[in-house]
Design a protein around this motif. Structure first.
Motif, PDB file in Angstrom:
ATOM      1  N   ASN A   9     -27.540   9.406  -0.706  1.00 44.12           N
ATOM      2  CA  ASN A   9     -27.282   8.211   0.117  1.00 44.12           C
ATOM      3  C   ASN A   9     -28.512   7.715   0.864  1.00 44.12           C
ATOM      4  OD1 ASN A   9     -24.663   8.330  -0.692  1.00 44.12           O
ATOM      5  ND2 ASN A   9     -23.928   9.383   1.135  1.00 44.12           N
ATOM      6  N   ARG A  10     -29.517   8.559   1.056  1.00 42.22           N
ATOM      7  CA  ARG A  10     -30.707   8.097   1.784  1.00 42.22           C
ATOM      8  C   ARG A  10     -31.420   7.015   0.998  1.00 42.22           C
ATOM      9  NH1 ARG A  10     -35.409   7.213   1.272  1.00 42.22           N
ATOM     10  NH2 ARG A  10     -35.250   8.095  -0.824  1.00 42.22           N
ATOM     11  N   ARG A  11     -31.697   5.913   1.648  1.00 45.67           N
ATOM     12  CA  ARG A  11     -32.493   4.848   1.062  1.00 45.67           C
ATOM     13  C   ARG A  11     -33.519   4.403   2.098  1.00 45.67           C
ATOM     14  NH1 ARG A  11     -30.813   1.815  -3.051  1.00 45.67           N
ATOM     15  NH2 ARG A  11     -33.071   1.536  -3.213  1.00 45.67           N
ATOM     16  N   ALA A  12     -34.596   3.769   1.610  1.00 53.06           N
ATOM     17  CA  ALA A  12     -35.599   3.224   2.529  1.00 53.06           C
ATOM     18  C   ALA A  12     -35.052   1.904   3.077  1.00 53.06           C
ATOM     19  CB  ALA A  12     -36.916   3.010   1.792  1.00 53.06           C
ATOM     20  N   ILE A  13     -34.518   1.957   4.281  1.00 53.17           N
ATOM     21  CA  ILE A  13     -33.858   0.788   4.876  1.00 53.17           C
ATOM     22  C   ILE A  13     -34.872  -0.010   5.693  1.00 53.17           C
ATOM     23  CG2 ILE A  13     -32.063   0.061   6.525  1.00 53.17           C
ATOM     24  CD1 ILE A  13     -30.991   1.033   3.768  1.00 53.17           C
ATOM     25  N   LYS A  14     -34.821  -1.337   5.511  1.00 53.84           N
ATOM     26  CA  LYS A  14     -35.833  -2.201   6.131  1.00 53.84           C
ATOM     27  C   LYS A  14     -35.290  -3.061   7.271  1.00 53.84           C
ATOM     28  CE  LYS A  14     -37.755  -2.203   1.521  1.00 53.84           C
ATOM     29  NZ  LYS A  14     -38.648  -1.065   1.624  1.00 53.84           N
ATOM     30  N   LEU A  15     -33.993  -3.360   7.254  1.00 55.97           N
ATOM     31  CA  LEU A  15     -33.431  -4.241   8.284  1.00 55.97           C
ATOM     32  C   LEU A  15     -32.446  -3.464   9.168  1.00 55.97           C
ATOM     33  CD1 LEU A  15     -32.910  -7.463   6.146  1.00 55.97           C
ATOM     34  CD2 LEU A  15     -34.739  -7.014   7.804  1.00 55.97           C
ATOM     35  N   GLY A  66     -46.443  -6.938   9.853  1.00 57.71           N
ATOM     36  CA  GLY A  66     -45.321  -7.666  10.457  1.00 57.71           C
ATOM     37  C   GLY A  66     -43.956  -7.107  10.098  1.00 57.71           C
ATOM     38  N   GLN A  67     -43.912  -5.899   9.589  1.00 52.01           N
ATOM     39  CA  GLN A  67     -42.632  -5.360   9.094  1.00 52.01           C
ATOM     40  C   GLN A  67     -41.620  -5.194  10.246  1.00 52.01           C
ATOM     41  OE1 GLN A  67     -42.854  -2.568   5.585  1.00 52.01           O
ATOM     42  NE2 GLN A  67     -44.903  -2.214   6.407  1.00 52.01           N
ATOM     43  N   ALA A  68     -40.455  -5.816  10.029  1.00 53.63           N
ATOM     44  CA  ALA A  68     -39.458  -5.942  11.103  1.00 53.63           C
ATOM     45  C   ALA A  68     -38.926  -4.597  11.592  1.00 53.63           C
ATOM     46  CB  ALA A  68     -38.299  -6.803  10.610  1.00 53.63           C
ATOM     47  N   GLN A  69     -38.891  -3.620  10.695  1.00 53.46           N
ATOM     48  CA  GLN A  69     -38.282  -2.339  11.097  1.00 53.46           C
ATOM     49  C   GLN A  69     -39.067  -1.663  12.224  1.00 53.46           C
ATOM     50  OE1 GLN A  69     -39.667  -3.135   8.145  1.00 53.46           O
ATOM     51  NE2 GLN A  69     -39.914  -1.379   6.782  1.00 53.46           N
ATOM     52  N   VAL A  70     -40.340  -2.016  12.384  1.00 60.50           N
ATOM     53  CA  VAL A  70     -41.162  -1.382  13.425  1.00 60.50           C
ATOM     54  C   VAL A  70     -40.616  -1.698  14.819  1.00 60.50           C
ATOM     55  CG1 VAL A  70     -43.465  -1.328  14.463  1.00 60.50           C
ATOM     56  CG2 VAL A  70     -43.218  -1.361  11.979  1.00 60.50           C
ATOM     57  N   GLY A 147     -36.268   4.959   7.224  1.00 57.92           N
ATOM     58  CA  GLY A 147     -37.236   4.411   6.272  1.00 57.92           C
ATOM     59  C   GLY A 147     -38.603   5.020   6.496  1.00 57.92           C
ATOM     60  N   PRO A 148     -39.256   5.435   5.398  1.00 65.34           N
ATOM     61  CA  PRO A 148     -40.631   5.923   5.520  1.00 65.34           C
ATOM     62  C   PRO A 148     -41.584   4.741   5.432  1.00 65.34           C
ATOM     63  CG  PRO A 148     -39.858   6.224   3.262  1.00 65.34           C
ATOM     64  CD  PRO A 148     -38.751   5.512   4.017  1.00 65.34           C
ATOM     65  N   MET A 149     -42.738   4.831   6.083  1.00 70.44           N
ATOM     66  CA  MET A 149     -43.672   3.693   6.058  1.00 70.44           C
ATOM     67  C   MET A 149     -45.124   4.159   6.069  1.00 70.44           C
ATOM     68  SD  MET A 149     -42.085   1.050   8.807  1.00 70.44           S
ATOM     69  CE  MET A 149     -43.405  -0.122   8.489  1.00 70.44           C
ATOM     70  N   ILE A 150     -45.915   3.500   5.202  1.00 72.41           N
ATOM     71  CA  ILE A 150     -47.372   3.689   5.262  1.00 72.41           C
ATOM     72  C   ILE A 150     -48.079   2.324   5.308  1.00 72.41           C
ATOM     73  CG2 ILE A 150     -47.725   3.882   2.756  1.00 72.41           C
ATOM     74  CD1 ILE A 150     -49.553   5.833   5.521  1.00 72.41           C
ATOM     75  N   GLY A 151     -47.292   1.260   5.350  1.00 74.09           N
ATOM     76  CA  GLY A 151     -47.884  -0.084   5.373  1.00 74.09           C
ATOM     77  C   GLY A 151     -48.336  -0.476   6.767  1.00 74.09           C
ATOM     78  N   PHE A 152     -49.460   0.088   7.196  1.00 75.15           N
ATOM     79  CA  PHE A 152     -50.013  -0.264   8.511  1.00 75.15           C
ATOM     80  C   PHE A 152     -51.502   0.078   8.523  1.00 75.15           C
ATOM     81  CE2 PHE A 152     -48.207   4.004   8.702  1.00 75.15           C
ATOM     82  CZ  PHE A 152     -49.239   4.770   9.227  1.00 75.15           C
ATOM     83  N   GLY A 187     -36.425   1.184 -11.138  1.00 72.89           N
ATOM     84  CA  GLY A 187     -37.637   1.825 -11.652  1.00 72.89           C
ATOM     85  C   GLY A 187     -37.703   3.327 -11.552  1.00 72.89           C
ATOM     86  N   ARG A 188     -36.583   3.976 -11.311  1.00 71.52           N
ATOM     87  CA  ARG A 188     -36.614   5.445 -11.208  1.00 71.52           C
ATOM     88  C   ARG A 188     -36.907   6.043 -12.585  1.00 71.52           C
ATOM     89  NH1 ARG A 188     -37.033   8.237  -6.348  1.00 71.52           N
ATOM     90  NH2 ARG A 188     -36.379   6.735  -4.774  1.00 71.52           N
ATOM     91  N   LEU A 189     -37.933   6.848 -12.682  1.00 73.94           N
ATOM     92  CA  LEU A 189     -38.286   7.471 -13.961  1.00 73.94           C
ATOM     93  C   LEU A 189     -37.288   8.579 -14.266  1.00 73.94           C
ATOM     94  CD1 LEU A 189     -42.156   7.771 -13.409  1.00 73.94           C
ATOM     95  CD2 LEU A 189     -40.880   5.905 -14.509  1.00 73.94           C
TER      96      LEU A 189
END
Ligand code: FMN
Length: 200
Positions: A9-15, A66-70, A147-152, A187-189
């Motif tokens: 059930n874990r997903r990278a949630i953004k909002l 500018g990612q809103a989850q921050v 959500g995990p994040m490295i976009g910064f 895209g899951r391999l």
């Protein structure tokens, strides 16, 4: 929730719903579970910066694409690591063990790290990853999204949180309650493309 459900059930949630607060008690529970993740030589060199200050959250969002989850997630945890934790009173990591075990571990970890700066960083990233996934699964188990994040911009965030010079930032994990589902998994391999039997 059992562990398989939490993983599925874990997903990278953004909002996230910005009105949702996580109590200090729940946050403490999350962190108590997180710090049960493993580290080499038990050095627990992770350091978790819980950013509650709204102005700081805005500043960080501005350097995080500018990612809103921050700003909107209930919690922003910046998972850092102390690159030199191995040299800072290392006997505390085997506290409670028999003295010969403590002697052995102190020498083993000192030999492992001394003069090998590259491994300090590799180890930091391994441990941060372990902690991040543990935190996200703990959150899932307690009914939160994450959500995990490295976009910064690493340098800019380091300045905002006053990161010590012998520490590194690994990644962010945001936690809260979603206002929108994640997109369907893409895209899951398949397992047979990523599992290699015995040798490449
Ligand atoms: C280390 C790491 C950094 C990530 N950084 C971001 C990010 O900055 N912003 C974002 O929206 N998603 C980020 N993601 C989420 C991934 O895009 C997502 O985990 C991947 O697409 C798989 O989706 P799932 O986690 O929902 O299964 C990151 C994931 C990881 C593991």
């Amino acid at each position: 929730m059992n562990i398989n459900e939490a993983i599925q059930n874990r997903r990278a949630i953004k909002l996230y719903d910005p009105s949702v607060k996580i109590s200090d008690d729940d946050f403490k529970k999350l962190m108590e579970l997180t710090i049960l993740a493993p580290t080499s030589f038990n050095i627990q060199h992770w350091r978790f910066v819980r950013v509650t200050d709204k102005a700081k959250r805005e500043q960080i969002r501005a350097v995080a694409w500018g990612q809103a989850q921050v700003t909107d997630a209930s919690e922003l945890v910046i998972i850092c690591a102390d690159l030199k934790a191995w040299a800072k009173n290392p006997r505390r990591y085997s506290n409670g063990a028999p003295e010969d075990v403590q002697n052995y571990l102190e020498k083993a970890l000192t030999d492992f790290y001394t003069g090998r700066e590259w491994i300090e960083r590799d180890e930091a990233m391994r441990s941060v990853g372990m902690a991040a996934q543990t935190l996200m699964l703990a959150a899932q188990g307690m009914g939160y999204d994450s959500g995990p994040m490295i976009g910064f911009d690493q340098d800019a965030v380091a300045k905002i949180i006053n990161l010590p010079s012998d520490h590194v930032i690994g990644m962010f994990v945001v936690i809260g309650k979603r206002t929108a589902d994640a997109h369907p998994r893409i895209g899951r391999l398949p397992v047979d493309q990523v599992v290699i039997n015995n040798s490449f």
